[in-house]
Scaffold this motif. Sequence first.
Motif, short mmCIF file in Angstrom:
data_model
loop_
_atom_site.label_atom_id
_atom_site.label_comp_id
_atom_site.label_asym_id
_atom_site.label_seq_id
_atom_site.Cartn_x
_atom_site.Cartn_y
_atom_site.Cartn_z
N GLY A 87 14.86 5.60 14.05
CA GLY A 87 15.40 4.58 13.15
C GLY A 87 16.13 3.49 13.90
O GLY A 87 15.97 2.30 13.60
N GLU A 88 16.90 3.88 14.90
CA GLU A 88 17.62 2.89 15.71
C GLU A 88 16.64 2.02 16.50
O GLU A 88 16.81 0.81 16.61
CB GLU A 88 18.59 3.58 16.65
CG GLU A 88 19.77 4.20 15.93
CD GLU A 88 20.78 4.77 16.89
OE1 GLU A 88 21.81 4.12 17.08
OE2 GLU A 88 20.52 5.85 17.46
N ILE A 89 15.61 2.65 17.05
CA ILE A 89 14.61 1.90 17.81
C ILE A 89 13.86 0.94 16.88
O ILE A 89 13.58 -0.20 17.26
CB ILE A 89 13.64 2.85 18.53
CG1 ILE A 89 14.37 3.58 19.67
CG2 ILE A 89 12.43 2.09 19.07
CD1 ILE A 89 13.58 4.71 20.30
N ALA A 90 13.58 1.37 15.66
CA ALA A 90 12.88 0.50 14.71
C ALA A 90 13.70 -0.77 14.46
O ALA A 90 13.15 -1.88 14.47
CB ALA A 90 12.63 1.24 13.41
N LEU A 91 15.01 -0.62 14.28
CA LEU A 91 15.86 -1.80 14.07
C LEU A 91 15.92 -2.67 15.33
O LEU A 91 15.89 -3.90 15.24
CB LEU A 91 17.26 -1.36 13.65
CG LEU A 91 17.36 -0.86 12.21
CD1 LEU A 91 18.65 -0.10 11.99
CD2 LEU A 91 17.24 -2.02 11.24
N VAL A 95 22.15 -4.34 15.52
CA VAL A 95 22.07 -4.17 16.98
C VAL A 95 23.29 -4.77 17.66
O VAL A 95 23.79 -4.23 18.65
CB VAL A 95 20.76 -4.78 17.53
CG1 VAL A 95 20.74 -4.79 19.04
CG2 VAL A 95 19.54 -4.00 16.99
N ASP A 96 23.82 -5.85 17.09
CA ASP A 96 25.01 -6.51 17.66
C ASP A 96 26.32 -5.85 17.21
O ASP A 96 27.40 -6.30 17.59
CB ASP A 96 25.02 -7.99 17.28
CG ASP A 96 23.84 -8.75 17.89
OD1 ASP A 96 23.22 -8.24 18.85
OD2 ASP A 96 23.51 -9.84 17.40
N GLY A 97 26.23 -4.80 16.41
CA GLY A 97 27.42 -4.05 16.01
C GLY A 97 28.14 -4.58 14.77
O GLY A 97 29.23 -4.12 14.44
N ASN A 98 27.54 -5.53 14.08
CA ASN A 98 28.14 -6.07 12.86
C ASN A 98 27.57 -5.31 11.66
O ASN A 98 26.74 -5.79 10.91
CB ASN A 98 27.86 -7.57 12.74
CG ASN A 98 28.64 -8.21 11.61
OD1 ASN A 98 29.12 -7.55 10.71
ND2 ASN A 98 28.74 -9.53 11.66
N TYR A 99 28.05 -4.07 11.50
CA TYR A 99 27.49 -3.16 10.50
C TYR A 99 27.72 -3.63 9.07
O TYR A 99 26.83 -3.47 8.22
CB TYR A 99 28.05 -1.76 10.70
CG TYR A 99 27.81 -1.21 12.07
CD1 TYR A 99 26.52 -1.11 12.58
CD2 TYR A 99 28.87 -0.81 12.88
CE1 TYR A 99 26.29 -0.61 13.86
CE2 TYR A 99 28.65 -0.31 14.16
CZ TYR A 99 27.36 -0.22 14.64
OH TYR A 99 27.13 0.27 15.90
N ALA A 100 28.86 -4.22 8.79
CA ALA A 100 29.15 -4.66 7.42
C ALA A 100 28.15 -5.73 6.98
O ALA A 100 27.60 -5.65 5.87
CB ALA A 100 30.58 -5.20 7.33
N GLN A 101 27.90 -6.70 7.83
CA GLN A 101 26.94 -7.75 7.49
C GLN A 101 25.53 -7.18 7.37
O GLN A 101 24.77 -7.56 6.48
CB GLN A 101 26.96 -8.87 8.53
CG GLN A 101 28.19 -9.74 8.45
CD GLN A 101 28.19 -10.56 7.17
OE1 GLN A 101 28.59 -10.09 6.11
NE2 GLN A 101 27.74 -11.79 7.27
N ALA A 102 25.17 -6.28 8.26
CA ALA A 102 23.84 -5.67 8.23
C ALA A 102 23.64 -4.92 6.91
O ALA A 102 22.62 -5.08 6.23
CB ALA A 102 23.66 -4.73 9.42
N MET A 103 24.63 -4.12 6.53
CA MET A 103 24.52 -3.35 5.29
C MET A 103 24.47 -4.26 4.07
O MET A 103 23.71 -4.01 3.12
CB MET A 103 25.68 -2.37 5.17
CG MET A 103 25.57 -1.21 6.13
SD MET A 103 26.96 -0.08 5.85
CE MET A 103 26.67 1.09 7.16
N ARG A 104 25.26 -5.31 4.08
CA ARG A 104 25.26 -6.26 2.96
C ARG A 104 23.87 -6.85 2.76
O ARG A 104 23.33 -6.88 1.66
CB ARG A 104 26.29 -7.36 3.19
CG ARG A 104 26.34 -8.40 2.06
CD ARG A 104 27.29 -9.55 2.37
NE ARG A 104 26.94 -10.29 3.57
CZ ARG A 104 25.97 -11.20 3.66
NH1 ARG A 104 25.23 -11.49 2.60
NH2 ARG A 104 25.74 -11.85 4.79
#
Length: 163
Positions: free
Chosen positions: A67-71, A107-116
């Motif tokens: 899953g991480e590789i896919a992203l 990938v850049d560590g901005n999880y909140a924006q990614a999830m939104r």
Amino acid sequence: KIYQQGNTEQAMTLLAQAIIEDPRNIRLPLTMARLMVGEGRSEEAERLLTNMPPEQRDDAQTKLLRGEIALLRVKEQAPSAEALITALNIDENALEPRYQLAAHYYVDGNYAQAMRLLLEVLQVDRQFQQGVAHQALMTMFTVLGDEHELVQDYRARLRDLFH
């Protein structure tokens, strides 16, 4: 240790030999795949994980790394984050750039924006590209852990969306 000393190829060779000698040890191909990702060889890492025996391929750690590789691969193949933001300014309903931008943020560590962004994709089309937005959220939840504030928040939002 060999890898940490900068001997990437030697580390890969030793891992490959170890995998041949101990094919049931799932940690070996996972370690090799992580090293490949670290060296910018995500496509090779993905192939390695795909070619694992079924019982190892279905392991939770393998699925997580896939899953991480896919992203990561989505980010590698996507336009720049700036170009994606521009595309969304032109067409705020476009799902592909929204998903690609979520991969950038993850990938850049901005999880909140990614999830939104992933939740926004799901609000429009739950089955977008065979459910990749949902899969990406599940990967993020696993990476961050159940106790993480974002995971708890977005699990609740996801539950509300699906019920």
